[in-house]
Design a protein around this motif. Structure first.
Motif, mmCIF file in Angstrom:
data_model
loop_
_atom_site.group_PDB
_atom_site.id
_atom_site.type_symbol
_atom_site.label_atom_id
_atom_site.label_comp_id
_atom_site.label_asym_id
_atom_site.label_seq_id
_atom_site.Cartn_x
_atom_site.Cartn_y
_atom_site.Cartn_z
ATOM 1 N N GLU A 38 0.925 -1.268 -0.014
ATOM 2 C CA GLU A 38 -0.021 -0.136 -0.006
ATOM 3 C C GLU A 38 0.841 1.268 0.144
ATOM 4 O O GLU A 38 1.926 1.316 0.666
ATOM 5 C CB GLU A 38 -0.795 0.093 1.169
ATOM 6 C CG GLU A 38 -1.850 1.187 1.251
ATOM 7 C CD GLU A 38 -2.977 1.051 2.347
ATOM 8 O OE1 GLU A 38 -2.976 -0.168 3.332
ATOM 9 O OE2 GLU A 38 -3.691 1.784 2.775
ATOM 10 N N ASN A 40 0.329 5.610 -0.049
ATOM 11 C CA ASN A 40 -0.781 6.828 0.121
ATOM 12 C C ASN A 40 -0.050 8.037 0.125
ATOM 13 O O ASN A 40 1.200 8.305 0.852
ATOM 14 C CB ASN A 40 -1.490 6.539 1.217
ATOM 15 C CG ASN A 40 -2.680 7.479 1.352
ATOM 16 O OD1 ASN A 40 -3.135 8.076 0.243
ATOM 17 N ND2 ASN A 40 -3.309 7.589 2.702
ATOM 18 N N THR A 42 -0.189 12.623 -0.950
ATOM 19 C CA THR A 42 -1.130 13.819 -1.314
ATOM 20 C C THR A 42 -0.080 14.731 -1.848
ATOM 21 O O THR A 42 0.910 15.230 -1.413
ATOM 22 C CB THR A 42 -1.655 14.374 -0.149
ATOM 23 O OG1 THR A 42 -2.631 13.437 0.628
ATOM 24 C CG2 THR A 42 -2.651 15.484 -0.720
ATOM 25 N N ASN A 117 -4.859 13.465 -3.640
ATOM 26 C CA ASN A 117 -4.557 12.226 -2.835
ATOM 27 C C ASN A 117 -4.474 10.975 -3.743
ATOM 28 O O ASN A 117 -5.557 10.472 -4.598
ATOM 29 C CB ASN A 117 -5.247 12.004 -1.645
ATOM 30 C CG ASN A 117 -4.802 10.594 -0.941
ATOM 31 O OD1 ASN A 117 -5.559 9.493 -1.012
ATOM 32 N ND2 ASN A 117 -3.860 10.718 -0.278
ATOM 33 N N HIS A 119 -3.443 7.023 -3.885
ATOM 34 C CA HIS A 119 -3.655 5.936 -2.915
ATOM 35 C C HIS A 119 -3.532 4.596 -3.633
ATOM 36 O O HIS A 119 -4.565 4.314 -4.618
ATOM 37 C CB HIS A 119 -4.932 5.855 -2.033
ATOM 38 C CG HIS A 119 -5.004 4.715 -0.958
ATOM 39 N ND1 HIS A 119 -5.977 3.986 -1.082
ATOM 40 C CD2 HIS A 119 -4.050 4.497 0.190
ATOM 41 C CE1 HIS A 119 -5.657 3.133 0.004
ATOM 42 N NE2 HIS A 119 -4.525 3.323 0.711
ATOM 43 N N ASP A 175 2.305 13.789 3.666
ATOM 44 C CA ASP A 175 1.768 12.477 4.377
ATOM 45 C C ASP A 175 1.935 11.320 3.632
ATOM 46 O O ASP A 175 0.859 10.360 3.509
ATOM 47 C CB ASP A 175 0.499 12.891 4.865
ATOM 48 C CG ASP A 175 0.445 13.864 5.625
ATOM 49 O OD1 ASP A 175 1.165 14.224 6.419
ATOM 50 O OD2 ASP A 175 -0.640 14.585 5.582
HETATM 51 C C1 LIG Z 1 -4.483 8.719 2.487
HETATM 52 O O1 LIG Z 1 -4.019 9.827 3.015
HETATM 53 C C2 LIG Z 1 -5.065 10.979 2.987
HETATM 54 C C3 LIG Z 1 -4.502 12.165 3.208
HETATM 55 O O2 LIG Z 1 -3.695 12.276 4.370
HETATM 56 C C4 LIG Z 1 -6.367 10.311 4.086
HETATM 57 O O3 LIG Z 1 -7.237 11.239 4.267
HETATM 58 C C5 LIG Z 1 -6.508 8.948 3.833
HETATM 59 O O4 LIG Z 1 -7.448 8.615 4.841
HETATM 60 C C6 LIG Z 1 -5.458 8.035 3.554
HETATM 61 N N1 LIG Z 1 -5.975 6.869 3.231
HETATM 62 C C7 LIG Z 1 -5.676 5.810 3.802
HETATM 63 C C8 LIG Z 1 -6.330 4.353 3.397
HETATM 64 O O5 LIG Z 1 -4.901 5.643 4.719
#
Ligand SMILES: *[C@@H]1O[C@H](CO)[C@@H](O)[C@H](O)[C@H]1NC(C)=O
Length: 224
Positions: A38, A40, A42, A117, A119, A175
């Motif tokens: 995974e 993630n 932004t 974002n 992901h 992040d």
């Molecule tokens: C991915 O990052 C975004 C922005 O920080 C956050 O809102 C979201 O919950 C994250 N998604 C996951 C699955 O961790």
């Protein structure tokens, strides 16, 4: 990250190889001795290049064992309206995988300052990577591709054709979280960083989950 670079050089948008392609700054990790389940991040979009010429692409990508490149894109086109219905000054963004050809989800307009974002998550039930692209918290584009296992993750600033005579503005990734299938404490040692700075790669579980609060990519002027 030769994996990502080599793959990317093939054809981000399904282009003839005769066209100029160039890469600028990057923050690249991999390959890991495990695999990436995974990722993630932004991307805070900068201003598009001025003038907007075909084509400048910003993307965080993952090269995979299947030879694919999972790469949600933000692209500046000379004619944004013909590509995603955007107006001048806007980007087009969408979920995308380079798998021989360029597969893609819905292409949507995005503005400078938008938080895009991107992901990517491996789905054990389908053995595919599910991509989700959201703008300011709203899902706008998705794609799932059978791509094998992801081996690295890295950001790219890629020019093609006329955009290789222009400047890509500085921008930031916020992040970022990368989750491996199993701990790989040496993952941090694979970092290749150029014309970019970061707040540092951290892990709180001995190398399975890696986070970077901020990756700042510098402005880059191509001379190709
Ligand atoms: C991915 O990052 C975004 C922005 O920080 C956050 O809102 C979201 O919950 C994250 N998604 C996951 C699955 O961790």
């Amino acid at each position: 990250m030769s994996t990502i670079r080599n793959l990317a050089a093939l054809a981000v948008l399904g282009l003839a190889q005769a066209e100029t392609i160039g890469f600028g700054p990057h923050f690249s990790l991999g390959p890991t001795s495990s695999w990436i389940r995974e990722a993630n991040t932004t991307l805070v979009l900068p201003e598009v290049p001025s003038p907007q010429q075909d084509r400048l692409a910003l993307w965080p990508g993952m090269g995979t064992s299947g030879g694919d490149l999972i790469q949600a894109l933000a692209v500046s086109f000379s004619d944004p309206s013909a590509n995603c219905g955007a107006t001048a000054g806007q980007w087009c963004t969408w979920a995308s995988t380079l798998q021989g050809e360029q597969l893609g989800g819905k292409q949507v307009p995005a503005n400078a300052g938008d938080e895009v974002n991107m992901h990517y998550k491996y789905n054990d039930e389908t053995s595919k990577f599910d991509q989700t692209v959201s703008i300011n918290g709203e899902v706008v584009s998705t794609l799932s591709t059978k791509s094998g296992q992801a081996q690295g993750w890295g950001t790219a600033v890629e020019c093609q054709a006329e955009a290789c005579d222009g400047t890509a503005a500085a921008h930031e990734y916020l992040d970022t979280t990368i989750i491996l299938n199993a701990a790989d404490s040496s993952f941090k040692d694979t970092l290749a960083i150029e014309e970019a700075t970061s707040s540092g790669l951290k892990t709180s579980d001995n190398g399975k989950t890696w986070t970077v609060d901020s990756i700042k990519i510098q402005s880059h002027t191509y001379n190709l």
